[in-house]
Design a protein around this motif. Structure first.
Motif, mmCIF file in Angstrom:
data_model
loop_
_atom_site.group_PDB
_atom_site.id
_atom_site.type_symbol
_atom_site.label_atom_id
_atom_site.label_comp_id
_atom_site.label_asym_id
_atom_site.label_seq_id
_atom_site.Cartn_x
_atom_site.Cartn_y
_atom_site.Cartn_z
ATOM 1 N N ALA A 1 24.390 40.826 45.318
ATOM 2 C CA ALA A 1 23.105 40.943 44.643
ATOM 3 C C ALA A 1 22.893 39.733 43.746
ATOM 4 C CB ALA A 1 23.084 42.224 43.813
ATOM 5 N N GLU A 2 21.855 38.984 44.019
ATOM 6 C CA GLU A 2 21.529 37.814 43.211
ATOM 7 C C GLU A 2 20.043 37.563 43.344
ATOM 8 O OE1 GLU A 2 22.261 34.210 46.370
ATOM 9 O OE2 GLU A 2 23.930 34.795 45.095
ATOM 10 N N PRO A 3 19.450 36.789 42.439
ATOM 11 C CA PRO A 3 18.021 36.524 42.529
ATOM 12 C C PRO A 3 17.642 35.927 43.880
ATOM 13 C CG PRO A 3 18.884 35.801 40.421
ATOM 14 C CD PRO A 3 20.065 36.161 41.267
ATOM 15 N N VAL A 4 16.573 36.426 44.469
ATOM 16 C CA VAL A 4 16.122 35.959 45.785
ATOM 17 C C VAL A 4 14.679 35.478 45.667
ATOM 18 C CG1 VAL A 4 15.773 36.574 48.200
ATOM 19 C CG2 VAL A 4 17.612 37.664 46.894
ATOM 20 N N PRO A 5 14.386 34.240 46.075
ATOM 21 C CA PRO A 5 13.010 33.736 45.997
ATOM 22 C C PRO A 5 12.048 34.588 46.818
ATOM 23 C CG PRO A 5 14.563 31.949 46.409
ATOM 24 C CD PRO A 5 15.330 33.228 46.567
ATOM 25 N N PHE B 1 21.239 38.578 55.233
ATOM 26 C CA PHE B 1 20.005 38.778 54.475
ATOM 27 C C PHE B 1 20.360 38.804 52.992
ATOM 28 C CE2 PHE B 1 18.109 39.095 58.342
ATOM 29 C CZ PHE B 1 16.856 39.689 58.378
ATOM 30 N N ARG B 2 19.600 38.067 52.198
ATOM 31 C CA ARG B 2 19.922 37.927 50.781
ATOM 32 C C ARG B 2 19.232 38.972 49.914
ATOM 33 N NH1 ARG B 2 18.367 32.673 48.607
ATOM 34 N NH2 ARG B 2 19.917 33.081 47.000
ATOM 35 N N THR B 3 18.143 39.550 50.412
ATOM 36 C CA THR B 3 17.471 40.611 49.656
ATOM 37 C C THR B 3 18.217 41.918 49.919
ATOM 38 O OG1 THR B 3 15.375 39.476 50.074
ATOM 39 C CG2 THR B 3 15.261 41.704 49.155
ATOM 40 N N GLY C 1 9.970 34.025 40.372
ATOM 41 C CA GLY C 1 9.879 34.756 41.627
ATOM 42 C C GLY C 1 11.153 35.407 42.088
ATOM 43 N N GLN C 2 12.048 35.741 41.196
ATOM 44 C CA GLN C 2 13.318 36.287 41.639
ATOM 45 C C GLN C 2 13.222 37.781 41.830
ATOM 46 O OE1 GLN C 2 15.816 34.741 38.608
ATOM 47 N NE2 GLN C 2 16.118 32.818 39.663
ATOM 48 N N ALA D 1 10.057 37.564 51.660
ATOM 49 C CA ALA D 1 8.959 37.822 52.593
ATOM 50 C C ALA D 1 9.398 37.625 54.039
ATOM 51 C CB ALA D 1 7.780 36.904 52.271
ATOM 52 N N CYS D 2 10.204 36.591 54.300
ATOM 53 C CA CYS D 2 10.681 36.339 55.666
ATOM 54 C C CYS D 2 11.586 37.462 56.150
ATOM 55 C CB CYS D 2 11.425 35.003 55.723
ATOM 56 S SG CYS D 2 10.362 33.559 55.500
ATOM 57 N N GLU D 3 12.474 37.916 55.283
ATOM 58 C CA GLU D 3 13.374 39.011 55.652
ATOM 59 C C GLU D 3 12.602 40.310 55.841
ATOM 60 O OE1 GLU D 3 17.280 37.160 53.335
ATOM 61 O OE2 GLU D 3 16.260 38.918 52.514
ATOM 62 N N LYS D 4 11.627 40.522 54.994
ATOM 63 C CA LYS D 4 10.810 41.732 55.098
ATOM 64 C C LYS D 4 10.090 41.792 56.443
ATOM 65 C CE LYS D 4 6.812 43.996 52.959
ATOM 66 N NZ LYS D 4 5.821 43.922 51.856
ATOM 67 N N GLU D 5 9.576 40.662 56.905
ATOM 68 C CA GLU D 5 8.818 40.642 58.161
ATOM 69 C C GLU D 5 9.702 41.011 59.343
ATOM 70 O OE1 GLU D 5 5.547 40.030 60.835
ATOM 71 O OE2 GLU D 5 5.867 40.721 58.778
ATOM 72 N N VAL D 6 10.939 40.532 59.358
ATOM 73 C CA VAL D 6 11.861 40.884 60.449
ATOM 74 C C VAL D 6 12.116 42.386 60.461
ATOM 75 C CG1 VAL D 6 14.215 40.610 61.317
ATOM 76 C CG2 VAL D 6 12.960 38.615 60.473
ATOM 77 N N VAL D 7 12.392 42.941 59.286
ATOM 78 C CA VAL D 7 12.663 44.379 59.191
ATOM 79 C C VAL D 7 11.426 45.183 59.579
ATOM 80 C CG1 VAL D 7 13.323 46.257 57.643
ATOM 81 C CG2 VAL D 7 14.414 44.028 57.415
ATOM 82 N N ARG D 8 10.259 44.721 59.136
ATOM 83 C CA ARG D 8 9.011 45.440 59.443
ATOM 84 C C ARG D 8 8.777 45.534 60.948
ATOM 85 N NH1 ARG D 8 3.879 44.803 60.891
ATOM 86 N NH2 ARG D 8 4.135 42.561 61.237
ATOM 87 N N LEU D 9 8.988 44.443 61.643
ATOM 88 C CA LEU D 9 8.784 44.441 63.097
ATOM 89 C C LEU D 9 9.765 45.375 63.796
ATOM 90 C CD1 LEU D 9 8.153 40.623 63.585
ATOM 91 C CD2 LEU D 9 6.487 42.452 64.013
#
Length: 688
Positions: free
Chosen positions: A511-515, A556-558, A478-479, A520-528
């Motif tokens: 830049a490193e592998p992100v679970p 944010f790691r992603t 899942g990276q 998904a958690c970071e994406k939701e914050v940005v989406r809102l």
């Protein structure tokens, strides 16, 4: 008003165009839109489909096709549908909305450079018309040039489509006629139509006694010529002669036939790539219109970018002899590296696409292509395995060569499949193959900047086979990929045409592998933030203020979401809310893509809920809860990561170091307690 040849479009004019341009009106000129929910839908203008998957969001000024992935704002739509550059799209919209473009005058140097290019375009177009006239109206052209084209099976319509011509077997036909028409000789020399001898200054025509193939750029302007001699004596020179490089003709950025093929490539979602002019022309006449040629040059990044504007799928059609096989292998890694899907078709020995379609006919030719098409990696693997079957040394070299190609593939799932296929073909254990790949990586296997960046995401399938990253070693489950490098599409503008040029933050996480869960958690914050930046919450803050404030000290790691958070903070710091309409015009293609994905809603509530008086709360009605949950989930995800790191640190300690072990245990217990508190707030059950 100054002509576009000597002026630049000022930012104020671009802003005015963007203000008045209505994406519904513009898209509606090309497809029939029907309202469903908050958005409008239609069958996509960029690919064939029966059920509408092309959506326009009027409130956000964005379109997206959930079938082919095309997306962007109103300017990008015009660029895509008309195949024009950014400034040309702005002018197209300005004309539609009656906006006068008061262009800024260029410097004398810029004017001179543009005038030079325009003059070369004009003289090239004149030469094309001269050659066409000679083919059809001169005795020599009809008896030699026209007869040859007819012998090759070309009809009048095809000859007209490609604007074929003929150059008289005279030293100065074009030179003399161009001077009579008032053209400056220097432009004949700059375009290569005329050559000046160093020793005596004498000028003469480059092309003499040849069938002429005009080379068009993407907008249809003639930039150069290919010419085939019909003489068979030693004095005839090279069989094919091409225009030299010039200010308007760069071989590495031109594909022969693309101007005639671009619409068919988009519709068929496939580009056939051949070698020669007649291969393109014969296939086009045979009903295969989505075909282009590299014109005998090695395939370049510029040519691949041209194809990528219209499709991700390329099938290479080459001769079946040894030279054709070598040509099929040479340079195709660069296509893989740019993320395109590559297939190969080899014709029977002695045939090329032109000769084969004339031999078997249109229908059988297409059947042959469909039956013999194979993906490039499989083709290369089978060929290498066959050639090295009984030679262990050659077999090892062949495996390394195939691995080099697999490493160019950005898509992790494709890489995994190719690794499995290669292992099976060579009868070698997959893990041995992966180990060999890692050795190649450590040796510094280069990766071009034209691909998807310094690495692609990696996964581990159910079979336990790991996929590998180009430029990196094996990674786990899942990276997520490191930040893609900015990709500068030729069709995109520079800052003079209103494109944002923000650089990514310097202090974002490496830049490193992100679970997946972190992503998904970071994406939701940005989406809102992007969907509801100015929306007032119950806590009297706006969504952007609240979420950016809550994550102020949370890295944010992603990489892509870290970059977007940086851009949002910049906007808020400048006194304005983050605006998806602006961000969707960012110069980085990965940012444009993710912005469109985040603000486009593929699924909406059915009107039946309202019809039957069933109340279903909208996200807008529950924004405070959505924002609170997004922060809680992100915090919990970060705490879980710290717990994992803490546990790993404890396991790595010397068992005799009791003091340090107890210190780590205290940290672990504190983190575990915080994790349980967050779980309780989220209503999550956690085992103690």
């Amino acid at each position: 008003m100054l002509s576009s040849a000597v002026a630049l479009i000022p930012k104020e004019t671009i802003d005015q165009v963007l203000h008045y341009a209505d994406i519904v009106e513009v898209v509606g000129d090309f497809v029939t839109l029907k309202k469903k929910g908050q958005n409008l839908w239609a069958c996509c203008p960029f690919h064939h489909e029966k059920s509408p998957s092309f959506s326009v969001a009027p409130a956000k000024g964005i379109y997206k096709c959930f079938g082919c992935g095309k997306a962007g704002d109103v300017v990008r739509f015009v660029m895509d549908v008309e195949s024009v550059s950014y400034p040309e799209a702005i002018k197209w919209l300005a004309k539609k909305y009656g906006i006068e473009i008061k262009e800024e005058e260029k410097t004398p140097e810029q004017q001179l450079a543009q005038n030079e290019r325009d003059s070369q375009y004009i003289v090239s177009d004149w030469a094309k018309n001269r050659y066409k006239k000679l083919l059809q109206e001169s005795e020599e052209g009809e008896s030699i040039g026209w007869a040859y084209l007819k012998e090759r099976g070309l009809n009048q319509a095809t000859i007209e489509t490609f604007e074929l011509g003929y150059s008289l077997d005279k030293w100065d036909d074009v030179l003399a006629e161009a001077q009579k028409a008032g053209f400056d000789v220097k432009y004949l020399e700059k375009t290569g139509l005329v050559i000046k001898r160093e020793e005596d200054g004498r000028r003469y025509d480059r092309f003499r006694g040849r069938v002429m193939f005009p080379i068009h750029n993407i907008s249809g302007r003639v930039v150069g010529f290919g010419a085939r001699t019909l003489r068979r004596d030693e004095k005839a020179g090279a069989k094919y002669l091409n225009s030299p490089e010039s200010e308007i003709y760069h071989k590495s950025d031109v594909l022969y036939g693309l101007y005639q093929a671009k619409q068919a490539i988009r519709q068929e979602e496939l580009c056939y790539l051949v070698e020669g002019y007649l291969d393109v022309i014969s296939l086009h006449q045979g009903g295969i219109k989505n075909v282009v040629a590299s014109s005998g040059t090695s395939l370049t990044e510029g040519q691949i970018r041209l194809i990528a504007r219209y499709t991700d799928n390329v099938t290479v059609l080459y001769d079946g002899d040894a030279a054709g096989i070598r040509a099929a292998l040479r340079g195709l890694d660069i296509i893989l590296e740019n993320g395109l899907n590559v297939r190969v078709v080899l014709f029977p020995d002695g045939d090329d696409p032109d000769s084969y379609i004339r031999k078997v006919g249109d229908k059988r030719f297409q059947e042959f292509v469909e039956a013999n098409s194979q993906d490039f990696i499989s083709f290369k693997t089978k060929l290498a395995a066959r050639e090295a079957a009984n030679d262990p040394v050659k077999k090892a070299e062949a495996i390394r060569d195939v691995l080099q190609s697999i490493a160019k593939v950005p898509d992790p799932l494709k890489r995994q499949v190719f690794l499995q296929q290669t292992a099976a073909t060579f009868h070698i254990d997959e893990q041995v193959l992966i180990s060999e790949y890692n050795k190649l990586v450590k040796q510094g296997a280069p990766r071009s900047s034209g691909g998807s960046g310094s690495g692609a995401s990696s996964t581990r399938g159910h079979s336990g086979t790991a996929a590998v990253q180009p430029g990196g070693q094996l990674t786990g489950l899942g990276q997520q990929p490191p930040r893609p490098q900015p990709q500068h599409d030729d069709a995109m503008p520079d800052e003079a045409y209103g494109f944002m040029g923000d650089e990514p933050a310097d202090d974002v996480a490496e830049a490193e592998p992100v679970p997946d869960v972190q992503q998904a958690c970071e994406k939701e914050v940005v989406r809102l933030i992007l969907n509801y930046p100015a929306q007032q919450l119950a806590n009297e803050h706006t969504v952007a203020e609240y979420l950016l404030g809550q994550t102020d000290e949370t890295p944010f790691r992603t990489p892509i979401y870290a970059d977007l958070m940086h851009l949002c903070r910049e906007a808020l710091g400048a006194g304005r809310f983050p605006d998806a309409r602006e961000l969707v015009r960012h110069e980085r293609s990965d940012i444009r893509t993710i912005i469109t994905d985040l603000v486009t809603e593929p699924h909406e509530l059915s009107p039946n809920w309202i019809t039957h008086s069933i109340y279903v709360p909208r996200e807008l009605d529950m924004l405070q809860e959505a924002c609170d949950n997004a922060i809680l989930r992100l915090n919990k995800c970060n705490v879980e990561r710290e717990l994992t790191d803490c546990l790993a640190a404890m396991n790595a300690l010397d068992p005799n170091n009791v003091e340090e072990y107890l210190a780590q245990m205290a940290i672990f217990k504190s983190l575990k307690q915080l994790d349980m508190q967050l779980a309780g707030l989220l209503g999550t059950i956690v085992s103690r």
